[in-house]
Design an enzyme around this catalytic site. Structure first.
Site, PDB file in Angstrom:
ATOM      1  CD  GLU A 192     -48.893  11.289 -16.013  1.00 23.30           C
ATOM      2  OE1 GLU A 192     -48.181  11.783 -15.129  1.00 23.30           O
ATOM      3  OE2 GLU A 192     -48.729  11.526 -17.214  1.00 23.30           O
TER       4      GLU A 192
HETATM    5  C1  LIG Z   1     -52.600   1.694 -20.276  1.00 22.28           C
HETATM    6  C2  LIG Z   1     -51.295   2.284 -19.897  1.00 22.28           C
HETATM    7  C3  LIG Z   1     -50.863   3.455 -20.504  1.00 22.28           C
HETATM    8  C4  LIG Z   1     -49.601   3.981 -20.234  1.00 22.28           C
HETATM    9  N1  LIG Z   1     -49.142   5.053 -20.932  1.00 22.28           N
HETATM   10  C5  LIG Z   1     -47.840   5.414 -20.807  1.00 22.28           C
HETATM   11  C6  LIG Z   1     -47.266   6.395 -21.669  1.00 22.28           C
HETATM   12  O1  LIG Z   1     -47.937   6.958 -22.540  1.00 22.28           O
HETATM   13  N2  LIG Z   1     -45.955   6.693 -21.533  1.00 22.28           N
HETATM   14  C7  LIG Z   1     -45.182   6.090 -20.588  1.00 22.28           C
HETATM   15  O2  LIG Z   1     -43.998   6.392 -20.521  1.00 22.28           O
HETATM   16  N3  LIG Z   1     -45.690   5.160 -19.749  1.00 22.28           N
HETATM   17  C8  LIG Z   1     -46.992   4.810 -19.836  1.00 22.28           C
HETATM   18  N4  LIG Z   1     -47.524   3.857 -19.007  1.00 22.28           N
HETATM   19  C9  LIG Z   1     -46.648   3.207 -18.031  1.00 22.28           C
HETATM   20  C10 LIG Z   1     -46.990   3.498 -16.601  1.00 22.28           C
HETATM   21  O3  LIG Z   1     -46.619   4.790 -16.268  1.00 22.28           O
HETATM   22  C11 LIG Z   1     -46.280   2.412 -15.766  1.00 22.28           C
HETATM   23  O4  LIG Z   1     -47.010   1.213 -15.943  1.00 22.28           O
HETATM   24  C12 LIG Z   1     -46.180   2.779 -14.322  1.00 22.28           C
HETATM   25  O5  LIG Z   1     -45.268   3.819 -14.145  1.00 22.28           O
HETATM   26  C13 LIG Z   1     -45.743   1.594 -13.456  1.00 22.28           C
HETATM   27  O6  LIG Z   1     -44.602   0.954 -13.971  1.00 22.28           O
HETATM   28  P1  LIG Z   1     -44.605  -0.636 -14.132  1.00 22.28           P
HETATM   29  O7  LIG Z   1     -45.799  -1.019 -14.922  1.00 22.28           O
HETATM   30  O8  LIG Z   1     -43.278  -1.012 -14.657  1.00 22.28           O
HETATM   31  O9  LIG Z   1     -44.809  -1.192 -12.662  1.00 22.28           O
HETATM   32  P2  LIG Z   1     -43.683  -1.299 -11.530  1.00 22.28           P
HETATM   33  O10 LIG Z   1     -42.916  -0.042 -11.453  1.00 22.28           O
HETATM   34  O11 LIG Z   1     -42.950  -2.564 -11.708  1.00 22.28           O
HETATM   35  O12 LIG Z   1     -44.594  -1.386 -10.244  1.00 22.28           O
HETATM   36  C14 LIG Z   1     -45.300  -2.568  -9.844  1.00 22.28           C
HETATM   37  C15 LIG Z   1     -45.847  -2.363  -8.439  1.00 22.28           C
HETATM   38  O13 LIG Z   1     -44.764  -2.186  -7.514  1.00 22.28           O
HETATM   39  C16 LIG Z   1     -44.898  -0.964  -6.815  1.00 22.28           C
HETATM   40  N5  LIG Z   1     -43.588  -0.352  -6.634  1.00 22.28           N
HETATM   41  C17 LIG Z   1     -42.646  -0.140  -7.577  1.00 22.28           C
HETATM   42  N6  LIG Z   1     -41.594   0.477  -7.027  1.00 22.28           N
HETATM   43  C18 LIG Z   1     -41.870   0.688  -5.747  1.00 22.28           C
HETATM   44  C19 LIG Z   1     -41.185   1.292  -4.650  1.00 22.28           C
HETATM   45  N7  LIG Z   1     -39.988   1.864  -4.808  1.00 22.28           N
HETATM   46  N8  LIG Z   1     -41.778   1.314  -3.435  1.00 22.28           N
HETATM   47  C20 LIG Z   1     -43.008   0.781  -3.256  1.00 22.28           C
HETATM   48  N9  LIG Z   1     -43.711   0.193  -4.252  1.00 22.28           N
HETATM   49  C21 LIG Z   1     -43.155   0.150  -5.475  1.00 22.28           C
HETATM   50  C22 LIG Z   1     -45.790  -0.089  -7.661  1.00 22.28           C
HETATM   51  O14 LIG Z   1     -46.473   0.882  -6.897  1.00 22.28           O
HETATM   52  C23 LIG Z   1     -46.716  -1.111  -8.295  1.00 22.28           C
HETATM   53  O15 LIG Z   1     -47.804  -1.376  -7.452  1.00 22.28           O
HETATM   54  C24 LIG Z   1     -48.805   3.353 -19.242  1.00 22.28           C
HETATM   55  C25 LIG Z   1     -49.266   2.209 -18.573  1.00 22.28           C
HETATM   56  C26 LIG Z   1     -50.478   1.675 -18.906  1.00 22.28           C
HETATM   57  C27 LIG Z   1     -50.931   0.408 -18.209  1.00 22.28           C
END
Ligand SMILES: Cc1cc2nc3c(=O)[nH]c(=O)nc-3n(C[C@H](O)[C@H](O)[C@H](O)COP(=O)(O)OP(=O)(O)OC[C@H]3O[C@@H](n4cnc5c(N)ncnc54)[C@H](O)[C@@H]3O)c2cc1C
Length: 616
Positions: free
Chosen positions: A464
């Site tokens: 979220e």
């Molecule tokens: C158990 C679980 C349930 C989930 N359920 C859902 C769901 O039901 N539906 C759904 O759509 N998604 C879901 N998600 C996805 C979740 O919303 C994403 O994992 C989250 O948005 C982060 O994306 P990412 O994992 O690709 O990490 P990334 O976006 O790659 O981020 C990795 C790190 O880099 C940082 N970062 C990224 N971009 C920036 C920036 N511009 N500036 C500074 N820092 C940055 C982030 O803060 C983070 O610390 C779920 C995830 C998990 C683990």
């Protein structure tokens, strides 16, 4: 204090929720009907959720080649939850709902999160259906939302993709019109979708007859290219099994396939999936735009290109929901470690003449340091619950107060939502760490529940909107929007509490400290933006979020303690002593931390932003 006592105090003594029954929408309700909902949810959580929290952790969901298998306890819990009517609690009577205020609904859901967060209480299903109630057509509401509210079908939110998490503008799932008559489908303009969605919670299971996916995808332009940025994103209803306009299953499986289950650190009672849309595993019809019937059938919701806006419409409540989940895990750890500390004998008090080994051991709750850890947990978890219910009450104001009050509630929610999501995610996780510490070595084993609470809670800073993304939203957008009006509004509310508390001897020093903290936050906000350069300002967005959050929580505690003292000025009751003591703890041990956080914000410290990659 039991959870119920705390909720009752916050809902009624502090937030005066019963006053909402004077509004037309809630006129059939009373304190009694609110209590009845809380009683029912407390009972179901106690009977159907709490006893199975460990079981769903160890019996992870698995795929048997055809179906995803979950423990029977999860099926039973879901059935009981759906039968309680909670999925549609806030809906109109005509939709089968109870027209319950959101603040009461959120409080009732807190019992489930405390008992077993990962069995789940249908937050995604309700969120999915609520979105359709706002943006769907009459038939989409009738066919999809209504069947979700009844529990017959469940819902998901499919935003993330393997290469697009925080940056949703980079989603590449495509949606192309399904045939020449695509616009004439009564269920909505019909498209075929192709792409991969990662991390989808509850993406596959047998808990309900059907699963209604809400999917973000891009409609290619006339040259077949995807429009860059969020402007190109649209929203689609993609049912796992196709249905007709009567809401009956047609017997045709849609082209949505489980690519795999994710094996998680915690929250293991809920499936988490990688879903392939439109790869042709379940072809629909003889032909499809991707060949051979491939392409998942999806129905457009709202206008093309407005998909993300539709999603964001429901973000406030979704984020309060995450905040409550994090809070309740903090609370569960607090209760477990409090019980443990009351019974674990270890060590002897240090008197002026040292320790007397002939004396029996004391219980660890008698050690000041253990009390520190318990008080920290209490101040984090109970403070966070108060914040969440305050925000939930603002949702009710926004929806039903009308006029200026409703608009003020909207703006306050804009500013407070990043805190409501992030503060409990960070600090109630810290509470879980302290709960493990109170248990000593036992806390590090699976014989006690606290390690699971920590693992379950670790998710909340990630989904979220990650912590970093929430922080940038707060400092980069929310405190600036509408010429800073939201921040001003919040400051006025805080200062009103400061003035009220200044005359109460037990709170006067806290009131002064809060006034100073508020000034410091204001100065740091200005300092961060002094160059007008977002790169400078946002480099320290997370310390800003932490300081802002701690200041908000200090305000919440001051207000809560003031209310407790109004009811019991002599502090004759343990609950009053508990609230005033927790407030004191927060002001003495927590609020002073903001100095370090704000210092790097105000000076636009570039230690992190300029650190050379090679130097790591
Ligand atoms: C158990 C679980 C349930 C989930 N359920 C859902 C769901 O039901 N539906 C759904 O759509 N998604 C879901 N998600 C996805 C979740 O919303 C994403 O994992 C989250 O948005 C982060 O994306 P990412 O994992 O690709 O990490 P990334 O976006 O790659 O981020 C990795 C790190 O880099 C940082 N970062 C990224 N971009 C920036 C920036 N511009 N500036 C500074 N820092 C940055 C982030 O803060 C983070 O610390 C779920 C995830 C998990 C683990």
């Amino acid at each position: 204090m039991t959870l119920r006592n705390t909720i009752d105090f916050l809902l009624h003594d502090w937030l005066d929720t019963t006053a909402l029954t004077q509004r037309a929408r809630f006129a059939d309700h009373s304190r009694d009907t609110f209590d009845a909902v809380l009683d029912t949810c407390e009972r179901i959580a106690r009977e159907k959720y709490a006893p199975f929290n460990r079981l769903v952790d160890v019996q992870e969901p698995y795929f048997d080649g055809e179906k995803v298998i979950l423990p029977q306890a999860t099926h039973d819990a879901h059935k009981a939850y759906a039968e309680s009517g909670m999925l549609s609690a806030a809906q109109d009577y005509e939709m089968g709902g109870m027209q319950l205020p959101y603040s009461v609904e959120a409080s009732a859901n807190a019992f489930f999160a405390c008992a077993s967060v990962s069995i789940g209480s249908g937050m995604l299903t309700t969120g999915n259906a609520n979105l359709l109630m706002t943006h769907g057509t009459a038939l989409q509401k009738e066919v999809f939302a209504k069947n979700e509210f009844s529990g017959r079908w469940s819902g998901t939110m499919c935003l993330s993709e393997p290469q697009a998490g925080s940056s949703l503008s980079d989603v590449v799932t495509r949606a192309v019109p399904d045939g020449d008559n695509f616009a004439d489908d009564p269920l909505g303009p019909r498209y075929r979708l192709k792409g991969n969605k990662m991390w989808i919670s509850s993406g596959e299971h047998e808990l309900s007859e059907n699963i209604i996916h809400l999917v973000l995808a891009k409609i290619p332009d006339s040259e077949g290219k995807l429009v860059p940025g969020t402007r190109g994103i649209s929203l689609f209803i993609v049912p796992k099994k196709l249905v007709n306009t009567q809401g009956e299953l047609t017997g045709v499986r849609n082209d949505v396939a489980l690519a795999g289950l994710n094996h998680k650190l915690g929250w293991r009672g809920t499936t988490n999936t990688l879903l392939n849309f439109g790869e042709g595993k379940f072809p629909v019809g003889q032909s499809g735009p991707y060949g051979g019937g491939a392409g998942a059938v999806g129905y457009l919701v709202g206008q093309p290109g407005k998909g993300l806006a539709c999603m964001f419409h429901m973000m406030n409540e979704a984020r309060i929901g995450v905040g409550i989940a994090a809070t309740m895990l903090g609370m569960a750890g607090y209760y477990a470690s409090l019980d443990y500390a009351k019974t674990r004998p270890q060590g002897r008090p240090m008197g002026a003449a040292g320790k007397d080994p002939a004396q029996p051991q004391t219980r660890i709750i008698e050690h000041a340091d253990v009390k520190r850890m318990l008080l920290a947990q209490k101040s984090y978890a109970e403070g966070a619950l108060a914040l969440e219910l305050y925000c939930a009450r603002l949702v009710d104001e926004h929806h039903t107060a009308g006029g200026q009050e409703a608009d003020d509630a909207r703006l306050l929610l804009e500013v407070l939502t990043p805190i409501a999501k992030s503060w409990p995610s960070e600090w109630c996780l810290e509470a879980n760490s302290l709960a493990i510490q109170v248990h000593g070595g036992y806390g590090y084993t699976r014989d006690f529940p606290v390690e699971q609470y920590w693992r379950d809670n670790r998710l909340n800073m990630i989904h979220e909107g990650t912590h970093g993304i929430q922080a940038m939203d707060l400092l980069g957008r929310k405190v600036l929007m509408e010429d800073g009006k939201g921040l001003q509004l919040l400051s006025h509310r805080m200062m009103a509490t400061v003035h009220r508390s200044s005359g109460i001897p037990a709170l006067a020093a806290h009131a002064k400290a809060l006034g100073k903290a508020l000034q410091d936050v204001g100065a740091a906000t200005k300092g961060a933006w002094a160059t007008g350069n977002p790169t400078d300002a946002l480099a320290n967005a997370v310390p800003y979020l932490q300081a802002f959050g701690h200041t908000v929580l200090a305000w919440i505690w001051l207000d809560v303690a003031g209310c407790a003292l109004d009811n019991d000025p002599q502090q004759t009751r343990a609950d009053t002593q508990g609230r005033v003591g927790a407030a004191r703890f927060f002001f003495h041990y927590e609020l002073p931390k903001i100095g370090a956080w704000l210092s790097v914000v105000q000076s636009r410290d570039s230690t992190c932003s300029t650190f050379p990659e090679e130097a790591f």
